[in-house]
Motif scaffolding. Structure first.
Motif, PDB file in Angstrom:
ATOM      1  N   GLU A  99      35.902  -9.251  33.680  1.00 22.13           N
ATOM      2  CA  GLU A  99      35.119  -8.420  32.771  1.00 22.13           C
ATOM      3  C   GLU A  99      35.473  -8.674  31.311  1.00 22.13           C
ATOM      4  OE1 GLU A  99      35.488  -3.834  31.985  1.00 22.13           O
ATOM      5  OE2 GLU A  99      34.075  -4.162  33.638  1.00 22.13           O
ATOM      6  N   ARG A 100      36.722  -9.049  31.074  1.00 22.07           N
ATOM      7  CA  ARG A 100      37.214  -9.211  29.702  1.00 22.07           C
ATOM      8  C   ARG A 100      38.059 -10.486  29.637  1.00 22.07           C
ATOM      9  NH1 ARG A 100      40.407  -4.522  29.276  1.00 22.07           N
ATOM     10  NH2 ARG A 100      42.178  -5.778  29.900  1.00 22.07           N
ATOM     11  N   LYS A 101      37.839 -11.275  28.584  1.00 26.30           N
ATOM     12  CA  LYS A 101      38.575 -12.530  28.411  1.00 26.30           C
ATOM     13  C   LYS A 101      39.405 -12.467  27.139  1.00 26.30           C
ATOM     14  CE  LYS A 101      34.886 -15.232  30.530  1.00 26.30           C
ATOM     15  NZ  LYS A 101      33.903 -16.319  30.312  1.00 26.30           N
ATOM     16  N   GLY A 102      40.682 -12.845  27.257  1.00 28.09           N
ATOM     17  CA  GLY A 102      41.575 -12.938  26.106  1.00 28.09           C
ATOM     18  C   GLY A 102      42.159 -14.333  26.019  1.00 28.09           C
ATOM     19  N   ARG A 103      43.050 -14.530  25.074  1.00 25.34           N
ATOM     20  CA  ARG A 103      43.660 -15.853  24.907  1.00 25.34           C
ATOM     21  C   ARG A 103      44.543 -16.226  26.090  1.00 25.34           C
ATOM     22  NH1 ARG A 103      47.871 -18.688  23.083  1.00 25.34           N
ATOM     23  NH2 ARG A 103      49.262 -16.951  22.680  1.00 25.34           N
ATOM     24  N   THR A 104      45.385 -15.280  26.544  1.00 25.94           N
ATOM     25  CA  THR A 104      46.285 -15.543  27.672  1.00 25.94           C
ATOM     26  C   THR A 104      46.033 -14.579  28.843  1.00 25.94           C
ATOM     27  OG1 THR A 104      48.001 -14.043  26.848  1.00 25.94           O
ATOM     28  CG2 THR A 104      48.125 -16.359  26.151  1.00 25.94           C
ATOM     29  N   SER A 105      45.108 -13.649  28.651  1.00 27.53           N
ATOM     30  CA  SER A 105      44.910 -12.615  29.670  1.00 27.53           C
ATOM     31  C   SER A 105      43.441 -12.414  29.986  1.00 27.53           C
ATOM     32  CB  SER A 105      45.511 -11.293  29.195  1.00 27.53           C
ATOM     33  OG  SER A 105      44.800 -10.819  28.061  1.00 27.53           O
ATOM     34  N   LEU A 143      40.281  -1.284  36.523  1.00 25.84           N
ATOM     35  CA  LEU A 143      40.332  -2.483  35.696  1.00 25.84           C
ATOM     36  C   LEU A 143      41.786  -2.951  35.661  1.00 25.84           C
ATOM     37  CD1 LEU A 143      38.811  -4.424  33.797  1.00 25.84           C
ATOM     38  CD2 LEU A 143      39.374  -2.862  31.928  1.00 25.84           C
ATOM     39  N   PHE A 144      42.024  -4.159  36.150  1.00 27.71           N
ATOM     40  CA  PHE A 144      43.367  -4.729  36.213  1.00 27.71           C
ATOM     41  C   PHE A 144      43.465  -5.834  35.168  1.00 27.71           C
ATOM     42  CE2 PHE A 144      45.106  -3.539  40.576  1.00 27.71           C
ATOM     43  CZ  PHE A 144      44.192  -2.517  40.780  1.00 27.71           C
ATOM     44  N   THR A 145      44.571  -5.867  34.429  1.00 30.41           N
ATOM     45  CA  THR A 145      44.788  -6.919  33.436  1.00 30.41           C
ATOM     46  C   THR A 145      45.823  -7.894  33.982  1.00 30.41           C
ATOM     47  OG1 THR A 145      44.279  -5.419  31.630  1.00 30.41           O
ATOM     48  CG2 THR A 145      45.478  -7.425  31.061  1.00 30.41           C
ATOM     49  N   PHE A 146      45.466  -9.175  33.924  1.00 27.28           N
ATOM     50  CA  PHE A 146      46.342 -10.257  34.374  1.00 27.28           C
ATOM     51  C   PHE A 146      46.621 -11.185  33.212  1.00 27.28           C
ATOM     52  CE2 PHE A 146      45.040  -8.765  38.411  1.00 27.28           C
ATOM     53  CZ  PHE A 146      45.941  -9.245  39.342  1.00 27.28           C
ATOM     54  N   VAL A 147      47.798 -11.786  33.216  1.00 29.86           N
ATOM     55  CA  VAL A 147      48.154 -12.801  32.225  1.00 29.86           C
ATOM     56  C   VAL A 147      48.414 -14.109  32.973  1.00 29.86           C
ATOM     57  CG1 VAL A 147      50.638 -12.277  32.191  1.00 29.86           C
ATOM     58  CG2 VAL A 147      49.570 -13.303  30.201  1.00 29.86           C
ATOM     59  N   ALA A 148      47.956 -15.211  32.390  1.00 26.21           N
ATOM     60  CA  ALA A 148      48.225 -16.538  32.946  1.00 26.21           C
ATOM     61  C   ALA A 148      49.661 -16.918  32.607  1.00 26.21           C
ATOM     62  CB  ALA A 148      47.251 -17.552  32.364  1.00 26.21           C
ATOM     63  N   LEU A 149      50.332 -17.581  33.552  1.00 23.13           N
ATOM     64  CA  LEU A 149      51.752 -17.933  33.378  1.00 23.13           C
ATOM     65  C   LEU A 149      51.961 -19.438  33.383  1.00 23.13           C
ATOM     66  CD1 LEU A 149      53.288 -15.362  35.883  1.00 23.13           C
ATOM     67  CD2 LEU A 149      53.093 -15.137  33.384  1.00 23.13           C
ATOM     68  N   ASP A 150      52.928 -19.890  32.565  1.00 18.92           N
ATOM     69  CA  ASP A 150      53.313 -21.299  32.583  1.00 18.92           C
ATOM     70  C   ASP A 150      54.468 -21.503  33.569  1.00 18.92           C
ATOM     71  OD1 ASP A 150      55.689 -20.501  31.298  1.00 18.92           O
ATOM     72  OD2 ASP A 150      55.092 -21.291  29.339  1.00 18.92           O
ATOM     73  N   GLU A 151      55.025 -22.699  33.572  1.00 19.80           N
ATOM     74  CA  GLU A 151      56.101 -23.020  34.530  1.00 19.80           C
ATOM     75  C   GLU A 151      57.384 -22.232  34.279  1.00 19.80           C
ATOM     76  OE1 GLU A 151      55.941 -25.667  31.071  1.00 19.80           O
ATOM     77  OE2 GLU A 151      54.500 -25.373  32.674  1.00 19.80           O
ATOM     78  N   ASN A 152      57.516 -21.630  33.087  1.00 22.74           N
ATOM     79  CA  ASN A 152      58.682 -20.800  32.763  1.00 22.74           C
ATOM     80  C   ASN A 152      58.373 -19.305  32.899  1.00 22.74           C
ATOM     81  OD1 ASN A 152      60.408 -23.019  32.064  1.00 22.74           O
ATOM     82  ND2 ASN A 152      59.189 -23.230  30.197  1.00 22.74           N
ATOM     83  N   HIS A 153      57.248 -19.010  33.524  1.00 21.89           N
ATOM     84  CA  HIS A 153      56.806 -17.622  33.749  1.00 21.89           C
ATOM     85  C   HIS A 153      56.523 -16.884  32.443  1.00 21.89           C
ATOM     86  CE1 HIS A 153      57.892 -18.398  37.886  1.00 21.89           C
ATOM     87  NE2 HIS A 153      59.100 -18.761  37.463  1.00 21.89           N
ATOM     88  N   ARG A 154      56.103 -17.621  31.442  1.00 25.20           N
ATOM     89  CA  ARG A 154      55.728 -17.076  30.133  1.00 25.20           C
ATOM     90  C   ARG A 154      54.206 -17.146  30.004  1.00 25.20           C
ATOM     91  NH1 ARG A 154      58.680 -13.984  28.079  1.00 25.20           N
ATOM     92  NH2 ARG A 154      57.795 -14.437  26.054  1.00 25.20           N
ATOM     93  N   PRO A 155      53.599 -16.263  29.213  1.00 20.90           N
ATOM     94  CA  PRO A 155      52.147 -16.319  29.015  1.00 20.90           C
ATOM     95  C   PRO A 155      51.694 -17.680  28.490  1.00 20.90           C
ATOM     96  CG  PRO A 155      53.021 -14.273  28.152  1.00 20.90           C
ATOM     97  CD  PRO A 155      54.208 -15.140  28.498  1.00 20.90           C
TER      98      PRO A 155
END
Length: 126
Positions: A77-83, A107-119
């Protein structure tokens, strides 16, 4: 729910161990099913690992009963830079499919993670 696909992300039948003393399914059980479905959509969208960071506007509308089969619908529903915000709706098939009842939404907010578990930034192809 307005969705690109009319198919649910997840379909589940609760069991006897999921019921509370009122004869309804535990809210926490429903919440976990919603998080699983939202995580599937988030992971596909981010093309990699994601994590739930917030649950907003959660609303229980009607109880889920032991004989119900629930369908969990989810879409971005909503797009952000990392979420991203994933809208979830849960519908119960009741009376052997004779009735459909919307039981909860959120409404659930998710963040994309890199290999170091950072956004990490999400590549929004559309």
């Amino acid at each position: 729910m307005k969705t690109d696909s009319p198919e649910p992300i997840l379909r589940v039948a609760p069991g006897p161990s999921d019921i509370n003393s009122n004869g309804h399914i535990f809210g926490g059980w429903v919440l976990s099913q919603m998080d699983i479905a939202a995580g599937i959509v988030a992971g596909r969208t981010a093309q990699g690992p994601t994590a739930t960071v917030a649950i907003e506007a959660m609303k229980f509308i009607a109880p889920i009963l032991l004989q119900d089969i629930i369908s969990v619908y989810a879409q971005v529903e909503r797009k952000g830079r990392t979420s991203m915000g994933i809208r979830i709706e849960v519908v119960a098939d009741r009376a052997r499919g004779a009735e459909q009842v919307k039981v909860t939404e959120g409404l659930f907010t998710f963040v994309a993670l890199d290999e170091n578990h950072r956004p990490r930034p999400i590549d929004w192809a559309d």
